[in-house]
Design an enzyme around this catalytic site. Structure first.
Site, PDB file in Angstrom:
ATOM      1  N   VAL A  54      41.394  57.382  57.484  1.00 40.82           N
ATOM      2  CA  VAL A  54      41.938  56.215  56.774  1.00 40.82           C
ATOM      3  C   VAL A  54      43.299  56.694  56.277  1.00 40.82           C
ATOM      4  O   VAL A  54      43.379  57.451  55.308  1.00 40.82           O
ATOM      5  CB  VAL A  54      41.013  55.762  55.622  1.00 40.82           C
ATOM      6  CG1 VAL A  54      41.652  54.648  54.828  1.00 40.82           C
ATOM      7  CG2 VAL A  54      39.659  55.320  56.175  1.00 40.82           C
ATOM      8  N   PRO A  55      44.382  56.295  56.967  1.00 39.56           N
ATOM      9  CA  PRO A  55      45.673  56.981  56.884  1.00 39.56           C
ATOM     10  C   PRO A  55      46.507  56.752  55.617  1.00 39.56           C
ATOM     11  O   PRO A  55      47.599  56.185  55.658  1.00 39.56           O
ATOM     12  CB  PRO A  55      46.402  56.461  58.117  1.00 39.56           C
ATOM     13  CG  PRO A  55      45.855  55.086  58.305  1.00 39.56           C
ATOM     14  CD  PRO A  55      44.406  55.182  57.909  1.00 39.56           C
ATOM     15  N   CYS A  56      46.045  57.277  54.495  1.00 42.26           N
ATOM     16  CA  CYS A  56      46.818  57.187  53.257  1.00 42.26           C
ATOM     17  C   CYS A  56      48.090  58.034  53.335  1.00 42.26           C
ATOM     18  O   CYS A  56      49.025  57.820  52.556  1.00 42.26           O
ATOM     19  CB  CYS A  56      45.970  57.578  52.053  1.00 42.26           C
ATOM     20  SG  CYS A  56      45.236  59.218  52.181  1.00 42.26           S
ATOM     21  N   HIS A  57      48.159  58.959  54.289  1.00 40.59           N
ATOM     22  CA  HIS A  57      49.362  59.784  54.445  1.00 40.59           C
ATOM     23  C   HIS A  57      50.564  58.951  54.888  1.00 40.59           C
ATOM     24  O   HIS A  57      51.693  59.396  54.767  1.00 40.59           O
ATOM     25  CB  HIS A  57      49.115  60.934  55.436  1.00 40.59           C
ATOM     26  CG  HIS A  57      48.755  60.487  56.817  1.00 40.59           C
ATOM     27  ND1 HIS A  57      47.449  60.182  57.174  1.00 40.59           N
ATOM     28  CD2 HIS A  57      49.509  60.286  57.917  1.00 40.59           C
ATOM     29  CE1 HIS A  57      47.431  59.829  58.453  1.00 40.59           C
ATOM     30  NE2 HIS A  57      48.664  59.873  58.923  1.00 40.59           N
ATOM     31  N   ARG A  58      50.333  57.741  55.339  1.00 40.35           N
ATOM     32  CA  ARG A  58      51.420  56.870  55.801  1.00 40.35           C
ATOM     33  C   ARG A  58      52.068  56.075  54.669  1.00 40.35           C
ATOM     34  O   ARG A  58      52.985  55.309  54.909  1.00 40.35           O
ATOM     35  CB  ARG A  58      50.889  55.918  56.867  1.00 40.35           C
ATOM     36  CG  ARG A  58      50.407  56.642  58.113  1.00 40.35           C
ATOM     37  CD  ARG A  58      49.826  55.700  59.137  1.00 40.35           C
ATOM     38  NE  ARG A  58      49.232  56.467  60.228  1.00 40.35           N
ATOM     39  CZ  ARG A  58      48.304  55.990  61.042  1.00 40.35           C
ATOM     40  NH1 ARG A  58      47.846  54.758  60.894  1.00 40.35           N
ATOM     41  NH2 ARG A  58      47.817  56.753  62.001  1.00 40.35           N
TER      42      ARG A  58
END
Length: 192
Positions: free
Chosen positions: A160-164
């Site tokens: 779940v790409p919170c790094h984006r």
């Protein structure tokens, strides 16, 4: 007994225990540890799906203790149960996967945090958005800090790409795996 003989014996014992726990329906949280360019990652799943991805800096023992308290004390290393998730993580780091298909269990998040985490996959591979833009996307334009908290408490980083999600000025902001991990993930995706 030498260490080389003891290890196969332990592996066989663990395999028997894993099989017995599965057969008796005594396994509520399965986990495994996989290697990645960011170090060892803990992957954990319930019957519903992948429930946790944890970096080594989070202390895997602490993560497992938390899972036993929040979900069930019936936690067991069971790599077979996480083969699909492990394969998808490997494909992601090998630049052969842009979207994760593994089923997810979002039960570790609730309310606004879960709402934000549900929308994070809307940020496409190789793209970014600001915390402010994410707040607008979920219909709460003034909840910028709450979006930051939702990203910081995301139990499924990478998948779940919170790094984006970045600060408005384009700087990385915080990340559960550390700024270097966030930068590495963004660089990986930008290179594709």
């Amino acid at each position: 007994m030498s260490d080389t003989r003891r290890e196969p014996d332990l592996d066989r014992l663990h395999s028997r225990l894993e099989s017995a726990a599965l057969a008796a329906d005594l396994l509520d949280v399965a986990y495994t540890i996989v290697d990645s360019p960011l170090g060892k990652l803990l992957l954990a799943a319930t019957r519903r799906g992948l429930v946790r991805v944890a970096f080594a800096v989070e202390n895997h023992d602490d993560v497992l203790q938390s899972l036993s308290e929040k979900i069930s004390p019936r936690v067991l290393r069971s790599p077979r149960q996480l083969d699909v998730a492990a394969r998808e993580v490997e494909e992601y780091f090998g630049r052969r996967r842009r979207v994760f298909d593994v089923p997810l269990d979002l039960s570790l998040s609730r309310g606004f945090r879960q709402l934000v985490q549900l929308r994070l996959p809307d940020i496409g591979y190789g793209r970014t958005c600001s915390y402010k833009e994410m707040a607008e996307l979920v219909g709460s334009p003034k909840a910028v800090r709450a979006v930051g908290t939702a990203c910081a408490t995301n139990p499924l980083p990478i998948v779940v790409p919170c790094h984006r999600v970045l600060r408005t000025d384009g700087s990385p902001g915080g990340y559960v795996g550390g700024i270097d991990a966030k930068t590495t993930l963004l660089t990986l995706e930008a290179a594709a």
